[in-house]
Design a protein around this motif. Sequence first.
Motif, short mmCIF file in Angstrom:
data_model
loop_
_atom_site.label_atom_id
_atom_site.label_comp_id
_atom_site.label_asym_id
_atom_site.label_seq_id
_atom_site.Cartn_x
_atom_site.Cartn_y
_atom_site.Cartn_z
N GLY A 169 0.79 -1.22 0.00
CA GLY A 169 0.00 0.00 0.00
C GLY A 169 0.82 1.27 0.00
N ARG A 170 2.14 1.15 0.16
CA ARG A 170 2.97 2.36 0.16
C ARG A 170 3.63 2.52 -1.20
NH1 ARG A 170 4.07 0.15 5.07
NH2 ARG A 170 5.93 -0.86 4.22
N PRO A 171 3.64 3.76 -1.74
CA PRO A 171 4.26 3.96 -3.06
C PRO A 171 5.77 3.69 -3.00
CG PRO A 171 3.64 6.06 -2.06
CD PRO A 171 3.05 5.00 -1.20
N ILE A 172 6.28 3.10 -4.06
CA ILE A 172 7.72 2.83 -4.17
C ILE A 172 8.43 4.11 -4.55
CG2 ILE A 172 9.47 1.62 -5.52
CD1 ILE A 172 7.46 -0.68 -5.80
N GLN A 173 9.36 4.54 -3.72
CA GLN A 173 10.01 5.82 -3.99
C GLN A 173 11.51 5.70 -4.26
OE1 GLN A 173 8.36 7.67 -0.60
NE2 GLN A 173 7.09 9.07 -1.80
N GLY A 174 11.98 4.49 -4.28
CA GLY A 174 13.42 4.30 -4.52
C GLY A 174 13.80 2.92 -4.05
N PRO A 175 15.05 2.55 -4.24
CA PRO A 175 15.48 1.22 -3.81
C PRO A 175 15.37 1.08 -2.28
CG PRO A 175 17.15 2.27 -5.18
CD PRO A 175 16.15 3.31 -4.84
N HIS A 176 15.10 -0.13 -1.84
CA HIS A 176 15.02 -0.40 -0.41
C HIS A 176 15.48 -1.84 -0.18
CE1 HIS A 176 13.36 -1.06 3.61
NE2 HIS A 176 13.47 0.25 3.74
N PRO A 177 16.25 -2.08 0.87
CA PRO A 177 16.78 -3.43 1.09
C PRO A 177 15.71 -4.50 1.31
CG PRO A 177 17.41 -1.95 2.88
CD PRO A 177 16.84 -1.11 1.80
N SER A 178 14.46 -4.10 1.60
CA SER A 178 13.43 -5.12 1.76
C SER A 178 12.96 -5.65 0.40
CB SER A 178 12.24 -4.55 2.52
OG SER A 178 11.61 -3.56 1.73
N ARG A 179 13.40 -4.97 -0.67
CA ARG A 179 13.07 -5.46 -2.02
C ARG A 179 14.37 -5.78 -2.72
NH1 ARG A 179 11.29 -0.64 -4.02
NH2 ARG A 179 11.02 0.30 -1.99
N ALA A 180 14.65 -7.06 -2.90
CA ALA A 180 15.93 -7.45 -3.49
C ALA A 180 15.74 -7.82 -4.95
CB ALA A 180 16.52 -8.63 -2.72
N LEU A 181 16.69 -7.44 -5.77
CA LEU A 181 16.65 -7.77 -7.19
C LEU A 181 17.88 -8.59 -7.55
CD1 LEU A 181 15.71 -7.53 -10.11
CD2 LEU A 181 16.56 -5.20 -10.16
N VAL A 182 17.63 -9.78 -8.09
CA VAL A 182 18.74 -10.57 -8.64
C VAL A 182 18.79 -10.26 -10.13
CG1 VAL A 182 19.70 -12.86 -8.98
CG2 VAL A 182 18.38 -12.36 -6.93
N PHE A 183 19.87 -9.60 -10.53
CA PHE A 183 19.94 -9.08 -11.90
C PHE A 183 20.18 -10.18 -12.91
CE2 PHE A 183 20.62 -5.56 -9.18
CZ PHE A 183 20.21 -4.44 -9.87
N GLN A 184 19.83 -9.85 -14.16
CA GLN A 184 20.00 -10.80 -15.25
C GLN A 184 21.48 -11.16 -15.41
OE1 GLN A 184 17.82 -9.38 -18.58
NE2 GLN A 184 17.94 -11.31 -19.68
N ASP A 185 22.36 -10.14 -15.33
CA ASP A 185 23.81 -10.38 -15.24
C ASP A 185 24.14 -10.51 -13.76
OD1 ASP A 185 24.71 -10.36 -17.80
OD2 ASP A 185 24.88 -8.19 -17.89
N PRO A 186 25.02 -11.41 -13.38
CA PRO A 186 25.32 -11.51 -11.94
C PRO A 186 25.89 -10.21 -11.35
CG PRO A 186 26.19 -13.41 -13.12
CD PRO A 186 25.73 -12.43 -14.15
N THR A 187 26.63 -9.41 -12.17
CA THR A 187 27.27 -8.18 -11.68
C THR A 187 27.78 -8.29 -10.25
OG1 THR A 187 24.99 -7.34 -11.64
CG2 THR A 187 26.55 -6.19 -13.02
N LEU A 188 28.62 -9.28 -10.02
CA LEU A 188 29.33 -9.32 -8.74
C LEU A 188 30.41 -8.25 -8.78
CD1 LEU A 188 29.73 -13.18 -8.59
CD2 LEU A 188 28.15 -11.79 -7.24
N PHE A 189 30.80 -7.76 -7.60
CA PHE A 189 31.90 -6.80 -7.56
C PHE A 189 33.20 -7.57 -7.71
CE2 PHE A 189 28.78 -4.49 -4.72
CZ PHE A 189 28.36 -3.65 -5.73
#
Lengths: 344, 279
Positions: B95-115
């Motif tokens: 119910g809360r609008p998404i206003q930017g990245p937040h650690p409670s929402r994790a994204l596993v990217f298509q490329d692994p992009t490990l550091f």
Amino acid sequence: MTASAIGDVERAGHSGGSGGSTAGPYGKGGRGVGFRPPVAAYFAVLVWAVAAALTLLLPDRQDVPYTSALGVVAALVALAVLVLALVARVAERIRHWGPWLAASGYWFVFWEVSTAKTDRLSVPYFTSPQGLWEAMWNDHDLLVSSFLNSLRLLVIGFTLGAVAGVLTGISMAWWRRTDYWVHPILMSLGPVPATAWLPLILVIFPSTYSGSVFMMTIAVWFPVTVLTRSGISGVGRAYYDVAQTLGAGSGYLVWRVAVPAALPQIFVGLFMGLGSSFITLVVAEMLGVKDGLGWYIQWTKGWAAYPRMYGAIVLMIVLCAGAMTVLFKLRSRALRWQKDLVRW
Amino acid sequence: MVGNSVNGAGGTNGSTAGGEVAGRTVTVGGVRVAGVTHEYALHGRPLPVLDDLTLTIGSGEFTAVVGPSGSGKSTLLRLLAGLETPTRGRLFVDGRPIQGPHPSRALVFQDPTLFPWRTVRRNVEVGPQARGKLGEQRDRVGETLELVGLSAFADAYPSQLSGGMAQRAALARALVNEPELLLLDEPLGRLDALTRLAMQRELLNLWLARRFTAILVTHDVDEALRLADRVIVLSDRPARVLADVPVTAPRPRLTDEAELRVQRRHILDLLGAGADAWT
Ligand SMILES: Nc1ncnc2c1ncn2[C@@H]1O[C@H](COP(=O)(O)OP(=O)(O)OP(=O)(O)O)[C@@H](O)[C@H]1O
Ligand SMILES: [Mg+2]
């Protein structure tokens, strides 16, 4: 360096002790099966033994002290190489350096024979090994203090320039407004050799020492800034995206993402900065602070004390090569994650 | 067919959670996408990618998204992660609008992009470290590495990993934050068929145990049917919802079950890869 699993496999392959051998376009040198004697090193033992014999047995034609001591030193070198070649733990390394040890023996023989023994290369322009040692030993107080002063100026100037350069580069890459104002200054004043500012700096600064420090600082600052800025600007968006979704704030993005990602480029800048700091150091000492190895070289040349000048040049080589080695070591540590890093 | 936006995924609604497996009710991580249109600028002209997309995903639900390549699936996940702002429309979590990245929402990217400058372990530590919780969550890092089977390679650098291992490391990095909403962008795309099956099982067990909301983008219709409570089929760009297929077969599922075979054919037909495409 490598995953432990990989390391184990490599280590299992040979028994002669590790280290020293280099991977790369020349292949894995010295990674053979079983123990191979370091032949070139044994040959080096022979060369240095001959050098000791020549030094001790041939009569001097130049008037030089310490000849017998020098002969003993050459004999000790031969003995040390022999002992090290027999110790399995360092055998790999001794094998690697064997040809160089032999070559340096040749050089020593040539130098000693052409000066002290035959007087083909004569004073005052040339000096024998024992003559160089005498000159350095007789003036060691001044040489040591000159060395330390040069080291101090180098460390202070380089550190200030490197820190200033990294910070300027980061803020230029991070804030458009900083870039707007600093970029034209960087591009117009930066390429001017720092030594060109010397007359102006001597007038403006309260002391020649602070002026010299400033000159070194800008000499290092310019390349470090340029490469830090371009390195950080080139960091891919994906890294920031990943860090942000994991909860990173802007401080984390700068210091834990942007800077490590740009570190290979930053090190290129640091090496360029170190090179120009050597040049600036010598000029600053010759014309400004009247102290340090640069000044000593200029001063001894003034009254044709060539052996002492050579002594200062030897110390200059130690200083510059030492500083390079330290920076390379730092880089090897910081960038050990890079797959094919060229090592020093 | 299109999830209606009135039936909001606000905190009050727990009924859409997929079944009562594990018996733990979760009331977080519900997603609502309300009339979202998104355009990128390509060569100075707008490129419409999402077209008035409306979706509701209940908390704790496992949703798969399939669609043609370039249709905007990754874009949808980036919007949900808060990495992009939609051109029009709004997105909500609980119910809360998404206003930017937040650690409670994790994204596993298509490329692994490990550091590349961090070892596998230090890559997984990024989340706790960024949130200033590394001290207390160090154990969790080890457990997560165990979970994805990378304990033996904890001290390896990304350049020393295979493609599949890198993807598992990226998965561990996202999981260590214990997200309420896990967004997966073809996370198993680079794995060989066997590891892929094993990882699907792991993913499913993980979801059964923790009951986060999962949105899995995949090219593999079988994978979608094996794992998800529902499969959303997107059209070609600009993406609209072509179908919203509930998958009710009990888990564990084998995709050669009759019911799933029918659904599989239906979805492939929608994607233009069904029987017609082969004649
Ligand atoms: N940053 C961007 N700028 C401009 N266009 C973009 C950008 N990112 C994506 N696009 C375009 O948006 C469209 C959708 O991209 P997206 O990555 O969401 O597709 P996708 O469904 O994930 O495809 P795939 O299955 O191949 O991964 C593509 O046509 C792509 O060219
Ligand atoms: Mg994609």
